[in-house]
Design a protein around this motif. Sequence first.
Motif, mmCIF file in Angstrom:
data_model
loop_
_atom_site.group_PDB
_atom_site.id
_atom_site.type_symbol
_atom_site.label_atom_id
_atom_site.label_comp_id
_atom_site.label_asym_id
_atom_site.label_seq_id
_atom_site.Cartn_x
_atom_site.Cartn_y
_atom_site.Cartn_z
ATOM 1 N N VAL A 104 0.850 -1.190 0.000
ATOM 2 C CA VAL A 104 0.000 0.000 0.000
ATOM 3 C C VAL A 104 0.887 1.241 0.000
ATOM 4 O O VAL A 104 1.960 1.247 0.604
ATOM 5 C CB VAL A 104 -0.991 -0.008 1.196
ATOM 6 C CG1 VAL A 104 -0.274 0.032 2.517
ATOM 7 C CG2 VAL A 104 -1.989 1.116 1.100
ATOM 8 N N GLU A 105 0.430 2.268 -0.724
ATOM 9 C CA GLU A 105 1.119 3.552 -0.729
ATOM 10 C C GLU A 105 0.346 4.517 0.154
ATOM 11 O O GLU A 105 -0.862 4.692 -0.002
ATOM 12 C CB GLU A 105 1.232 4.103 -2.152
ATOM 13 C CG GLU A 105 2.048 5.372 -2.206
ATOM 14 C CD GLU A 105 2.500 5.753 -3.605
ATOM 15 O OE1 GLU A 105 2.487 6.958 -3.903
ATOM 16 O OE2 GLU A 105 2.869 4.842 -4.384
ATOM 17 N N LEU A 106 1.058 5.114 1.108
ATOM 18 C CA LEU A 106 0.449 6.083 2.017
ATOM 19 C C LEU A 106 0.631 7.489 1.455
ATOM 20 O O LEU A 106 1.585 7.756 0.729
ATOM 21 C CB LEU A 106 1.091 5.986 3.399
ATOM 22 C CG LEU A 106 0.927 4.648 4.116
ATOM 23 C CD1 LEU A 106 1.715 4.646 5.421
ATOM 24 C CD2 LEU A 106 -0.541 4.342 4.373
ATOM 25 N N SER A 107 -0.267 8.379 1.831
ATOM 26 C CA SER A 107 -0.160 9.783 1.442
ATOM 27 C C SER A 107 0.806 10.489 2.382
ATOM 28 O O SER A 107 0.975 10.095 3.534
ATOM 29 C CB SER A 107 -1.526 10.458 1.510
ATOM 30 O OG SER A 107 -2.407 9.838 0.611
ATOM 31 N N ASP A 108 1.398 11.548 1.897
ATOM 32 C CA ASP A 108 2.360 12.324 2.677
ATOM 33 C C ASP A 108 1.626 13.461 3.386
ATOM 34 O O ASP A 108 1.844 14.637 3.102
ATOM 35 C CB ASP A 108 3.456 12.847 1.743
ATOM 36 C CG ASP A 108 4.641 13.405 2.502
ATOM 37 O OD1 ASP A 108 4.744 13.184 3.725
ATOM 38 O OD2 ASP A 108 5.477 14.079 1.868
ATOM 39 N N VAL A 109 0.727 13.097 4.306
ATOM 40 C CA VAL A 109 -0.102 14.072 5.015
ATOM 41 C C VAL A 109 -0.218 13.701 6.486
ATOM 42 O O VAL A 109 -0.101 12.528 6.853
ATOM 43 C CB VAL A 109 -1.527 14.157 4.413
ATOM 44 C CG1 VAL A 109 -1.484 14.677 2.987
ATOM 45 C CG2 VAL A 109 -2.236 12.818 4.479
ATOM 46 N N MET A 110 -0.445 14.713 7.325
ATOM 47 C CA MET A 110 -0.719 14.479 8.736
ATOM 48 C C MET A 110 -2.160 14.000 8.897
ATOM 49 O O MET A 110 -2.979 14.180 8.005
ATOM 50 C CB MET A 110 -0.495 15.752 9.549
ATOM 51 C CG MET A 110 0.969 16.149 9.668
ATOM 52 S SD MET A 110 1.213 17.599 10.727
ATOM 53 C CE MET A 110 0.980 16.870 12.360
#
Length: 159
Positions: A104-110
């Motif tokens: 899975v690819e995660l987003s670069d966000v808090m």
Amino acid sequence: SGWMLGIMDHPFTVISASKELGSQGKFTFGSDNVSDDDPTTAWVPDPNGIEDYPMGTKIVAEGPEYNEAIDILNGYQYSTEIFDVNSRIKRIALYVDGQYWFEVELSDVMGPQKIALPEINLNMGDGGGSVTIMLEVLELYPGSKYPEYGISGIYTRGG
């Protein structure tokens, strides 16, 4: 910061994890930070001695499963500045009860990111609603200052 997890959230308990970074003043980076219900703390693995960092770093956690999903707080979410200067996870391999599930690819966000686990309930058998997950880190979003990444929480919602 400013947001907190709600009372219906269920943190996972860490069973094992790659060696954490040593303490820095009042800040600790142990795997227990993943399940402390505090997004301003994080498990941060130590890159020293790992040739292909972050490859090979992993965390294994157990917890209840609701709504066929888990949530992850990607990165060290102490503040926007701390989040940005440290690396964050881009791709992970996810294992459920020892079985490879998917990448899975995660987003670069808090903030929380939901990872859907379709048909996970079929894995749980008659024993109840607990699963063991392993996240193996494959790739990072680079931090503006530090190579280390963190995970501030792994949990599920509902129940």
